[in-house]
Scaffold this motif. Structure first.
Motif, short mmCIF file in Angstrom:
data_model
loop_
_atom_site.label_atom_id
_atom_site.label_comp_id
_atom_site.label_asym_id
_atom_site.label_seq_id
_atom_site.Cartn_x
_atom_site.Cartn_y
_atom_site.Cartn_z
N ARG A 79 50.74 -16.87 -46.95
CA ARG A 79 50.68 -18.12 -47.71
C ARG A 79 52.01 -18.88 -47.70
N THR A 88 47.51 -25.31 -43.98
CA THR A 88 46.64 -24.71 -44.98
C THR A 88 46.38 -23.27 -44.56
N TYR A 90 44.14 -21.05 -45.31
CA TYR A 90 42.74 -20.76 -45.00
C TYR A 90 42.38 -21.27 -43.59
N THR A 91 42.76 -22.49 -43.28
CA THR A 91 42.47 -23.07 -41.95
C THR A 91 43.12 -22.25 -40.86
N VAL A 94 41.36 -18.67 -40.57
CA VAL A 94 40.03 -18.78 -39.95
C VAL A 94 40.16 -19.02 -38.45
N SER A 127 34.98 -22.07 -39.84
CA SER A 127 34.08 -20.96 -40.11
C SER A 127 32.64 -21.45 -40.14
#
Length: 134
Positions: A79, A88, A90-91, A94, A127
């Motif tokens: 993070r 980001t 998460y991006t 994924v 995703s």
């Protein structure tokens, strides 16, 4: 020459000697710093970004296995590293998890957050959850 002049000159030589010794001991990192203008002179930004990890130490000290603790450390550092590069998390995660199976091992450096941003961020993989709107 006066005694005070000799004392001042002697102190300057000692100070210069300490400075040169300091630079000599850190020759490798200094070469990196002077060769790459993107390298910051201090690590204050990194220390502040990683501060969130020790803040939750009670939550992470019972990983039950050394491998689990290493994985938690990796995820905890993801993070702030992504934030540092304006990504980001998460991006990034994924996309990398989908690419890693087909990615050549010799080019693994391209999946680090800094290089990934330049090469893949503009067209990152999404995703199934995002594609189907759930």
């Amino acid at each position: 020459m006066s005694a005070s002049f000799c004392t001042a000159a002697s102190k300057r030589r000692i100070t210069l000697g300490k400075a040169l010794a300091y630079a000599h001991e850190r020759e490798g990192p200094l070469r990196v710093f002077f060769a790459d203008p993107a390298v910051p002179i201090d690590t204050n930004r990194l220390k502040l970004a990683l501060r969130v990890i020790p803040m939750g130490w009670k939550n992470w000290r019972f990983c039950w296995a050394e491998a689990g603790a290493r994985h938690v450390g990796t995820l905890q550092s993801l993070r702030p590293t992504c934030r540092l590069h304006g990504i980001t998390p998460y991006t990034y995660l994924v996309d990398v998890l989908q690419r890693i199976g087909q990615h050549p091992a010799g080019e693994i450096i391209t999946l680090t957050s800094r290089v990934w941003k330049a090469r893949f961020a503009h067209d990152s993989l999404t995703s199934d959850v995002e594609r189907h709107g759930h």
